[in-house]
Design a protein around this motif. Structure first.
Motif, PDB file in Angstrom:
ATOM      1  N   ALA A  41      30.963  39.800  34.635  1.00  0.00           N
ATOM      2  CA  ALA A  41      30.972  38.849  36.252  1.00  0.00           C
ATOM      3  C   ALA A  41      31.802  37.811  36.502  1.00  0.00           C
ATOM      4  CB  ALA A  41      29.492  39.259  36.403  1.00  0.00           C
ATOM      5  N   ASP A  42      31.457  36.697  35.961  1.00  0.00           N
ATOM      6  CA  ASP A  42      32.450  35.640  35.594  1.00  0.00           C
ATOM      7  C   ASP A  42      33.882  35.731  35.522  1.00  0.00           C
ATOM      8  OD1 ASP A  42      30.382  33.723  36.207  1.00  0.00           O
ATOM      9  OD2 ASP A  42      30.623  33.490  33.417  1.00  0.00           O
ATOM     10  N   ALA A  43      34.373  36.696  35.090  1.00  0.00           N
ATOM     11  CA  ALA A  43      35.387  37.167  34.584  1.00  0.00           C
ATOM     12  C   ALA A  43      36.165  37.349  35.829  1.00  0.00           C
ATOM     13  CB  ALA A  43      35.285  38.734  33.482  1.00  0.00           C
ATOM     14  N   LYS A  44      34.984  38.892  36.757  1.00  0.00           N
ATOM     15  CA  LYS A  44      35.744  38.994  37.763  1.00  0.00           C
ATOM     16  C   LYS A  44      35.930  38.232  38.964  1.00  0.00           C
ATOM     17  CE  LYS A  44      33.784  43.551  36.357  1.00  0.00           C
ATOM     18  NZ  LYS A  44      32.458  44.310  37.248  1.00  0.00           N
ATOM     19  N   GLU A  45      34.244  37.202  39.111  1.00  0.00           N
ATOM     20  CA  GLU A  45      35.412  35.933  40.020  1.00  0.00           C
ATOM     21  C   GLU A  45      35.919  35.288  39.661  1.00  0.00           C
ATOM     22  OE1 GLU A  45      31.671  33.209  40.701  1.00  0.00           O
ATOM     23  OE2 GLU A  45      30.453  35.455  40.321  1.00  0.00           O
ATOM     24  N   GLY A  46      36.527  35.343  38.729  1.00  0.00           N
ATOM     25  CA  GLY A  46      37.176  33.836  37.761  1.00  0.00           C
ATOM     26  C   GLY A  46      38.403  34.769  38.467  1.00  0.00           C
ATOM     27  N   LEU A  47      39.276  36.146  38.464  1.00  0.00           N
ATOM     28  CA  LEU A  47      40.553  36.991  38.192  1.00  0.00           C
ATOM     29  C   LEU A  47      40.942  36.413  39.888  1.00  0.00           C
ATOM     30  CD1 LEU A  47      42.476  38.225  37.132  1.00  0.00           C
ATOM     31  CD2 LEU A  47      41.621  40.333  38.369  1.00  0.00           C
ATOM     32  N   MET A  48      39.975  37.033  40.496  1.00  0.00           N
ATOM     33  CA  MET A  48      40.098  36.458  42.312  1.00  0.00           C
ATOM     34  C   MET A  48      40.389  34.998  42.640  1.00  0.00           C
ATOM     35  SD  MET A  48      39.739  39.522  44.038  1.00  0.00           S
ATOM     36  CE  MET A  48      39.626  41.145  42.923  1.00  0.00           C
ATOM     37  N   LEU A  49      39.642  34.227  41.407  1.00  0.00           N
ATOM     38  CA  LEU A  49      40.119  32.814  42.624  1.00  0.00           C
ATOM     39  C   LEU A  49      42.241  32.769  40.953  1.00  0.00           C
ATOM     40  CD1 LEU A  49      39.379  30.190  43.157  1.00  0.00           C
ATOM     41  CD2 LEU A  49      38.293  29.339  40.993  1.00  0.00           C
TER      42      LEU A  49
ATOM     43  N   ALA B 254      43.421  24.848  42.323  1.00  0.00           N
ATOM     44  CA  ALA B 254      43.088  25.851  41.778  1.00  0.00           C
ATOM     45  C   ALA B 254      43.113  26.504  40.640  1.00  0.00           C
ATOM     46  CB  ALA B 254      43.505  26.596  43.078  1.00  0.00           C
ATOM     47  N   GLY B 255      44.198  26.151  39.863  1.00  0.00           N
ATOM     48  CA  GLY B 255      44.689  26.428  38.559  1.00  0.00           C
ATOM     49  C   GLY B 255      43.593  26.256  38.108  1.00  0.00           C
ATOM     50  N   PHE B 256      42.569  24.970  38.189  1.00  0.00           N
ATOM     51  CA  PHE B 256      42.083  24.104  36.721  1.00  0.00           C
ATOM     52  C   PHE B 256      40.732  25.189  36.921  1.00  0.00           C
ATOM     53  CE2 PHE B 256      38.194  22.206  36.420  1.00  0.00           C
ATOM     54  CZ  PHE B 256      38.300  22.273  34.965  1.00  0.00           C
ATOM     55  N   LEU B 257      39.638  25.567  37.778  1.00  0.00           N
ATOM     56  CA  LEU B 257      38.969  26.305  38.368  1.00  0.00           C
ATOM     57  C   LEU B 257      39.466  27.598  37.419  1.00  0.00           C
ATOM     58  CD1 LEU B 257      36.989  24.811  41.453  1.00  0.00           C
ATOM     59  CD2 LEU B 257      36.988  24.802  38.629  1.00  0.00           C
ATOM     60  N   SER B 258      40.264  28.320  38.361  1.00  0.00           N
ATOM     61  CA  SER B 258      40.769  29.476  37.300  1.00  0.00           C
ATOM     62  C   SER B 258      40.620  29.806  36.260  1.00  0.00           C
ATOM     63  CB  SER B 258      41.969  30.523  38.243  1.00  0.00           C
ATOM     64  OG  SER B 258      42.997  29.242  38.053  1.00  0.00           O
ATOM     65  N   LYS B 259      41.455  29.225  35.169  1.00  0.00           N
ATOM     66  CA  LYS B 259      41.130  29.016  34.336  1.00  0.00           C
ATOM     67  C   LYS B 259      40.421  28.497  33.563  1.00  0.00           C
ATOM     68  CE  LYS B 259      45.968  27.408  33.053  1.00  0.00           C
ATOM     69  NZ  LYS B 259      46.976  27.693  33.609  1.00  0.00           N
ATOM     70  N   PHE B 260      39.487  28.112  34.374  1.00  0.00           N
ATOM     71  CA  PHE B 260      38.007  27.327  33.839  1.00  0.00           C
ATOM     72  C   PHE B 260      37.318  28.536  34.002  1.00  0.00           C
ATOM     73  CE2 PHE B 260      33.944  25.937  35.138  1.00  0.00           C
ATOM     74  CZ  PHE B 260      33.429  25.207  34.334  1.00  0.00           C
ATOM     75  N   TYR B 261      37.036  28.977  34.604  1.00  0.00           N
ATOM     76  CA  TYR B 261      36.739  30.634  35.338  1.00  0.00           C
ATOM     77  C   TYR B 261      36.370  31.573  33.408  1.00  0.00           C
ATOM     78  CZ  TYR B 261      33.281  31.072  39.452  1.00  0.00           C
ATOM     79  OH  TYR B 261      33.307  30.682  39.970  1.00  0.00           O
ATOM     80  N   MET B 262      37.684  31.473  32.958  1.00  0.00           N
ATOM     81  CA  MET B 262      38.543  32.704  32.388  1.00  0.00           C
ATOM     82  C   MET B 262      37.650  32.324  30.933  1.00  0.00           C
ATOM     83  SD  MET B 262      39.808  35.593  33.311  1.00  0.00           S
ATOM     84  CE  MET B 262      39.933  35.157  35.335  1.00  0.00           C
ATOM     85  N   LEU B 263      37.741  30.386  30.506  1.00  0.00           N
ATOM     86  CA  LEU B 263      37.505  30.183  29.221  1.00  0.00           C
ATOM     87  C   LEU B 263      36.169  30.889  29.415  1.00  0.00           C
ATOM     88  CD1 LEU B 263      39.268  27.446  29.094  1.00  0.00           C
ATOM     89  CD2 LEU B 263      39.727  29.244  27.561  1.00  0.00           C
ATOM     90  N   LYS B 264      35.161  30.438  30.319  1.00  0.00           N
ATOM     91  CA  LYS B 264      33.503  30.216  30.797  1.00  0.00           C
ATOM     92  C   LYS B 264      33.002  31.925  30.787  1.00  0.00           C
ATOM     93  CE  LYS B 264      30.188  29.210  33.436  1.00  0.00           C
ATOM     94  NZ  LYS B 264      30.005  30.726  34.751  1.00  0.00           N
ATOM     95  N   ALA B 265      34.345  32.692  30.796  1.00  0.00           N
ATOM     96  CA  ALA B 265      33.634  34.141  31.213  1.00  0.00           C
ATOM     97  C   ALA B 265      34.117  34.673  29.214  1.00  0.00           C
ATOM     98  CB  ALA B 265      35.087  35.023  31.664  1.00  0.00           C
ATOM     99  N   ALA B 266      35.400  33.986  28.704  1.00  0.00           N
ATOM    100  CA  ALA B 266      35.619  34.220  27.149  1.00  0.00           C
ATOM    101  C   ALA B 266      34.362  34.085  26.469  1.00  0.00           C
ATOM    102  CB  ALA B 266      36.893  33.779  27.150  1.00  0.00           C
ATOM    103  N   LEU B 267      33.642  32.290  26.604  1.00  0.00           N
ATOM    104  CA  LEU B 267      33.039  32.367  25.847  1.00  0.00           C
ATOM    105  C   LEU B 267      31.504  32.931  26.074  1.00  0.00           C
ATOM    106  CD1 LEU B 267      33.530  27.841  25.934  1.00  0.00           C
ATOM    107  CD2 LEU B 267      33.172  29.898  24.072  1.00  0.00           C
ATOM    108  N   GLY B 268      31.653  33.417  27.219  1.00  0.00           N
ATOM    109  CA  GLY B 268      29.922  34.101  27.861  1.00  0.00           C
ATOM    110  C   GLY B 268      30.005  35.108  26.688  1.00  0.00           C
TER     111      GLY B 268
END
Lengths: 458, 490
Positions: A309-317, A372-386
Motif C-alpha cells: 500500500a505504501d508503495a502505491k501511495e508513494g508512487l503517486m506522490l 515533496a521530493g523528500f516525502l516521496s523518497k521517504f515513502y519509497m524507502l518505507k515501502a521497501a523496508l516494509g
C-alpha cells in the motif's frame, strides 16, 4: 472516461485549428483551455460525475488510482504548457500539430493508467510512443534531433515488439487478455509460457521507463530531442508508463510477486547505480537531467519491488513531485542558450527569482525535507523496508541519494556561489508566477502530502 | 505553545528578512527578533514551567503515523536557551562585519535558528529528521556564499558528509517505526520498543554515524576544521556553538534510551573513538598557526570528552554533559567573536604574524584570557563544573577500561592547556609588530557581547546549580530508560 474522450476530441480539434486560426497565441490559449477542461472533467469524475457511459467490457476501469494519476498528469501538462508552450513555436512551424500530438499522448496516458486488459495496455503504449517519435524528431534541421528520433524509433519499436510477443505468449498460456484472468491461473504453478511472457513484458516495460540495463537510449534521445519535448517525455510520459508498469505487475502478476521480486531488486539497484554515478560525470545540465531521470526511475522502481500500500501511495506522490520539479527545471533550462553547468554561473544575481525556484526544484529532486521530493523518497524507502527483505537495496538507495546530491547541488553552486556573466533571457511575468506556483506546490506537498493522497481513499 | 513560538519567531522573522532592502534595518531586525526569542526561551526556563506551555501536539501526516509533536524537556529547555542566547550574541559580536546581500545573510541565519530550535524540541522522529536537515540547508548556503576562498569545495564536502549520515539515520528511523506496534514515530513509542540485541546493534550504527559526523567524532571529523575555517565567522559560531549539540542531543535523546543494549555493548568502542579524538585533535591543535583552525581542533577535543561522558551512562557524566553543552556553546562563541575581531582588524589569523596585543588592547586581552581559561576549565569558570562532573562520570563508568579512558581524556586536558596558553602568549604578549602596532581596543558592541559571555562564565562557574536543576529530571529519565542492569540479573 470523461477525460479519455475529450482528450481525443481535443487532439483532433487542435490538429485542424491551424487551418482556421492563424494566430499562434490563440492556438496556445485554446490548448491551455482544453487542458483546464480535461482537468475539470477528470476531477468531476473523481466526484462521481460521468458524462459518457460506454461499455468497455471492463477493459478500461477508472478507479481512484487511475483518476488520481490522470489528475496529476493533466495538472503537470497544464503547468508545462503554461511555462513552455511558447517555446514549442521555436522548434518548427507546425505549432498546432505539436499540441495535437500532446493531446493524443494524453489519450494514451489515460489508457495505460486505467487498463485492465493487455490489449489496452499495448494500445496505450503505442498511442504514447508514436507521437513521441515525431516530437523527438520535430527539429528537422537539427542532426541530433533526427538521430535521436531514429534511435528512439528503432529501439522503441523493438521493445514494443517484445511486448507484443509477451502478450501473445501470455494469451497462449492463459487464453485471455484480462489481467484478472491472468492472475487467477498464475496462482497455481505458472507455466513456462506464462513466465516467458511475463519476462518479455517486464523487459519491454523496463525499456520504456529506462531502467538499467535497458536505459541506453535515454540520454541520447533526451539530449537530442528539442528540450521543450524532453521535458514532457521525461516527466508525464515516464510517470504514466510507470503507473502502467505497477498496474500490470500488481494486477496480472501480483501472485507471482515472490518470483520476480529479486529480479526487480537487482534491476532497481543497477538503475540507481548507473543513473546516479553517470550523472555525476556529465558536463551538460540537460544530459545530467537525462541521467537523473534514470536515477529517479530507479527510486520509482522501489515501489514495483515492494508492491504494498505504501508503495502505491508513494508512487503517486513520487510522480507528482518528480514531474513538477523536472518540468520546472526544464522550463528554466529552455530559456538558456548554454546548457553546461558553467552556463548557470552567476544565475542568481541576474535572475534571483528563477534561481530561487530552480533551487527548490533541485532540492526536491535531491530529496531534502520540506519538499515533496523528500516525502516521496521517504515513502519509497518505507515501502521497501516494509517488505522486510533485501535490506541492502535500501542501503544502496540512500547511498545513491547522497550521490545525487552531488550533481544537483552542482547547479545550485553554479547559480549562487560562482561568478558569471549571466545569459540574456526574456522572462515574462506570468512565466515567473507559474514557476512560483510550481515551487509552492512542491513545498505544500512536502509538508502536507495528504492533500494529494487523501484522494486515493474516501 | 512555547516550543512552537521558538520555531515560529525566527522562521517568520527570517522569511521577512528576505524582503528588507536596507542593510542596517535588516541587521537591527535580526537582532530584535533574536532578542524576542531569548525572552521566550528565558520565560520557558523560569516562569512558564508547566507542561501545558511546554508541549504542543497536533496531527500532521496521520497516514504515516507522524504527528507534529514538540516538547521542551529539561535538555530542550537548556539547548533552546543556548540557541536563544547565542544568536543575539553573534549578531552583536559581529555587528561591524559587512556582508554582501546582507538581507539574505541574516534571513538564512534566522532560518538556521528556526531549524535548530526544531531539532531541540521535536518529539517525533520524522519531525526530528525534518528539522535535522532543515537546519543544515541555511548553513550550507551561508558557508558557501559568504565563506573564504575554498568555501565551495569545503562546504560541499561538509554537506555531502552530513547528508550521507542523516540518510543512514533515516533508514534507522524507518526501521524503528516499522517495529512499533502502532506504526508511530512518537518518541515514547520508540522508548517502549524492546528490540533484541542483535538488531539494536546494526540500527545503532545507522544512528551513531549520523551523530558522529555531526559532532564530529574521530575519525568522522575531517570536514570540520576546513568548514570552520572557511565559513564566515558568524556561521562558524552557529556551527560550533550550537550545531554540534545536535549530535550530542541526538545521542542523549534518540540513541541511548532507544537502543540501550547496543549503547552498552558498543560503549567501549565509541568511548575509545571519542578519547582517541581528544588526544589526536589536541596534538594537531598544538601545531596550528591559524587561530580558527586551532579553535576548531580544540572543539573536536571538547566534543570528544562530552561524547565519552555520555557513554559513561551515569548521573554525574550525563549532568556534566548537559551543563557542558551550554558552557561549550557560550565559550566557543566568545572565542570566535575575538577571532573575528582580530581577523577584521589585522587582516590575518596567523598567530605568528600577531603579538603584543595586550599592550595595545588591554580590554580585549582580559576578555580573551578569561574565555580561554574557561575553555581549559579553570576552577571558578563554567567549564570547570562541566568537566569535573564528566571526569567523575567517566571514572565511574561501568566499562572495565574506564580508568584508561579517564587518564587519556585527562592528558587531553593538559594538552588543551598547552595550546590555549600558547595561543594567548603568541597573540597578546611579546613585542608588537607592524601589524599590531595600530591596534584599537574593543568597541561598545563587542564589549557588550563579550561582557555578557564573561558574566555567564562566572555565574555558572560559581552557581552551577541553576543549570543543573533544569536538566536534573531529564538526565534521570534518560538514565532510567538506558539502564539495562535488569537484564543481567536474569
Amino acid at each position: 472516461m470523461n477525460a479519455l474522450i475529450i482528450s481525443a476530441l481535443l487532439g483532433v480539434v487542435m490538429m485542424f485549428s491551424s487551418f482556421l486560426l492563424k494566430d499562434r497565441s490563440t492556438v496556445r490559449s485554446m490548448a491551455i483551455a482544453g487542458l483546464l477542461l480535461l482537468l475539470v472533467v477528470n476531477v468531476l469524475e473523481m466526484n462521481g460525475v460521468e458524462f459518457f457511459n460506454i461499455n468497455t467490457r471492463d477493459m478500461i476501469v477508472f478507479d481512484r488510482f487511475a483518476l488520481l494519476f490522470n489528475t496529476i498528469a493533466f495538472l503537470s501538462t497544464l503547468l508545462y504548457l503554461l511555462l513552455s508552450a511558447k517555446e514549442m513555436a521555436k522548434v518548427g512551424v507546425y505549432f498546432a500539430d505539436y499540441l495535437a500530438l500532446i493531446f493524443f499522448i494524453l489519450c494514451g496516458v489515460i489508457l495505460v493508467s486505467s487498463f485492465k486488459s493487455l490489449l489496452i495496455l499495448f494500445l496505450g503504449i503505442e498511442i504514447i510512443s508514436i507521437p513521441l517519435y515525431i516530437l523527438t524528431g520535430s527539429d528537422k534541421r537539427n542532426l541530433k534531433s533526427n538521430e535521436a528520433a531514429l534511435k528512439y524509433f528503432l529501439l522503441g519499436t523493438f521493445s514494443t515488439g517484445l511486448m507484443l510477443m509477451g502478450i501473445a505468449l501470455i494469451y497462449g498460456a492463459q487464453g485471455s487478455f484480462y489481467s484478472v484472468d491472468i492472475s487467477k491461473i498464475a496462482g497455481e504453478t505458472p507455466s513456462a509460457l506464462l513466465i516467458a511472457g511475463m519476462l518479455l513484458l517486464f523487459f519491454s516495460m523496463s525499456f520504456k521507463v529506462s531502467a538499467a540495463p535497458f536505459h541506453f537510449w535515454t540520454p541520447d534521445v533526451y539530449d537530442g530531442a528539442p528540450t521543450v519535448f524532453t521535458s514532457f517525455m521525461a516527466t508525464i510520459v515516464k510517470a504514466a508508463v510507470f503507473v502502467a508498469f505497477i498496474r500490470l505487475f500488481d494486477e496480472a502478476f501480483g501472485l507471482l510477486h515472490l518470483q520476480w521480486q529479486l529480479l526487480v531488486a537487482v534491476i532497481t539497484a543497477l538503475t540507481l547505480f548507473i543513473g546516479n554515478i553517470t550523472a555525476v560525470f556529465q558536463q551538460s545540465v540537460k544530459r545530467m537531467l537525462a541521467y537523473s531521470s534514470i536515477a529517479q526511475a530507479g527510486f520509482m522502481m522501489l515501489s514495483l519491488y515492494a508492491m504494498n500500500a505504501d508503495a502505491k501511495e508513494g508512487l503517486m506522490l513520487y510522480v507528482a513531485a518528480y514531474s513538477f520539479a523536472t518540468i520546472g527545471i526544464f522550463a528554466v533550462l529552455i530559456k538558456m542558450s548554454d546548457y553546461t553547468f558553467e552556463g548557470f554561473n552567476g544565475f542568481a544575481k541576474h535572475q534571483p527569482l528563477l534561481a530561487a525556484t530552480t533551487t527548490i526544484f533541485l532540492l526536491s529532486l535531491a530529496g531534502i525535507p520540506l519538499t515533496a521530493g523528500f516525502l516521496s523518497k521517504f515513502y519509497m524507502l518505507k515501502a521497501a523496508l516494509g517488505t522486510g527483505k533485501h535490506l541492502w537495496l535500501v542501503i544502496v538507495a540512500v547511498l545513491m541519494a547522497a550521490v545525487s546530491v552531488y550533481y544537483y547541488f552542482r547547479v545550485i553552486q553554479a547559480m549562487y556561489f560562482k561568478e558569471g556573466e549571466g545569459q540574456p533571457m526574456e522572462v515574462s511575468k506570468p512565466f515567473k508566477w507559474t514557476l512560483v506556483v510550481l515551487a509552492a506546490l512542491i513545498i505544500l506537498l512536502g509538508i502536507f502530502p495528504n492533500i494529494l493522497l487523501s484522494w486515493l481513499y474516501f | 505553545m512555547i516550543p512552537v513560538l521558538l520555531i515560529l519567531i525566527p522562521l517568520l522573522a527570517g522569511l521577512a528578512s528576505f524582503f528588507i532592502k536596507n542593510d542596517k534595518t535588516v541587521r537591527s531586525w535580526a537582532l530584535f527578533s533574536s532578542l524576542l526569542t531569548v525572552v521566550v526561551a528565558v520565560l520557558a526556563v523560569t516562569v512558564l514551567k508547566e507542561n501545558k506551555y511546554l508541549a504542543h501536539q497536533c496531527e500532521w501526516i496521520p497516514a504515516l503515523g507522524s504527528s507534529f509533536s514538540v516538547k521542551l524537556d529539561g535538555m530542550g529547555q537548556l539547548l533552546c536557551l543556548l540557541t536563544g542566547i547565542a544568536y543575539p550574541l553573534i549578531f552583536l559580536g559581529t555587528w561591524n562585519s559587512q556582508y554582501k546581500n546582507a538581507k539574505n545573510f541574516f534571513a538564512l541565519m534566522l532560518l538556521s535558528q528556526a531549524g535548530l530550535m526544531g531539532v531541540f524540541v521535536a518529539m517525533d522522529a520524522l519531525l526530528f529528521y525534518f528539522f535535522w536537515e532543515l537546519a543544515l540547508i541555511p548553513v550550507y548556503f551561508l558557508c558557501s556564499q559568504w565563506g573564504g576562498e575554498k568555501r565551495i569545495r569545503v562546504t560541499f564536502k561538509f554537506f555531502i558528509y552530513t547528508f550521507l549520515g542523516s540518510v543512514l539515520m533515516l533508514i534507522g528511523i524507518l526501521y524503528l517505526q516499522s517495529q512499533t506496534p502502532n506504526k508511530s514515530f512518537g518518541i515514547q513509542d520508540f522508548y517502549n520498543l524492546d528490540l533484541p540485541g542483535k538488531t539494536q546493534s546494526w540500527v545503532f550504527w545507522l544512528f551513531f554515524l549520523a551523530f558522529a559526523i555531526k559532532m564530529p567524532i574521530f575519525p568522522f571529523h575531517t570536514w570540520q576544521p576546513d568548514a570552520y575555517e572557511q565559513s564566515p565567522t558568524a556561521t562558524t559560531m552557529v556551527l560550533s556553538g550550537i550545531m554540534v549539540k545536535m549530535g550530542l542531543l541526538g545521542l542523549l535523546r534518540w540513541l541511548l534510551p532507544v537502543l540501550p543494549i547496543a549503547s552498552y555493548s558498543w560503549g567501549d568502542v565509541t568511548m575509545s573513538l571519542a578519547v582517541a579524538g581528544i588526544i589526536y585533535a589536541s596534538l594537531i591543535a598544538i601545531r596550528q598557526d591559524d587561530i580558527k583552525r586551532l579553535v576548531a581542533y580544540s572543539s573536536i577535543a571538547h566534543i570528544g570528552l562530552m561524547c565519552a561522558a555520555i557513554f559513561a551512562e551515569n548521573k554525574s557524566g550525563t549532568q556534566g554533559v548537559m551543563i557542558q553543552m551550554f558552557n561549550h556553546g557560550i565559550n566557543i562563541i566568545g572565542l570566535w567573536i575575538i577571532v573575528e575581531i582580530i581577523e577584521k582588524r589585522f587582516g590575518t589569523r596567523k598567530m605568528s604574524e600577531l603579538g603584543g596585543l595586550a599592550q595595545k588592547a588591554p580590554v580585549m586581552a582580559i576578555f580573551f584570557v578569561i574565555i580561554a581559561l574557561a575553555n581549559i576549565a579553570l576552577p571558578l569558570t563554567n567549564a570547570f563544573v562541566g568537566e569535573f562532573l564528566m571526569f567523575n562520570g567517566l571514572l565511574n563508568a561501568k566499562s572495565q577500561y574506564s580508568l584508561w579512558f579517564t587518564v587519556f581524556a585527562g592528558v587531553g586536558i593538559i594538552l588543551g592547556a598547552v595550546y590555549t596558553l600558547n595561543m594567548i602568549r603568541k597573540i597578546f604578549y611579546g613585542a608588537t609588530n607592524q601589524v599590531t602596532e595600530a591596534a584599537q581596543d574593543l568597541k561598545l558592541n563587542e564589549k557588550l557581547s563579550l561582557g555578557i559571555i564573561v558574566a555567564l562564565i562566572f555565574w555558572i562557574g560559581v552557581y552551577p546549580q541553576a543549570i543543573l536543576n533544569i536538566t536534573d529530571g531529564i538526565s534521570q529519565t534518560i538514565l532510567e530508560q538506558t539502564d539495562i542492569s535488569h537484564l543481567f540479573k536474569k
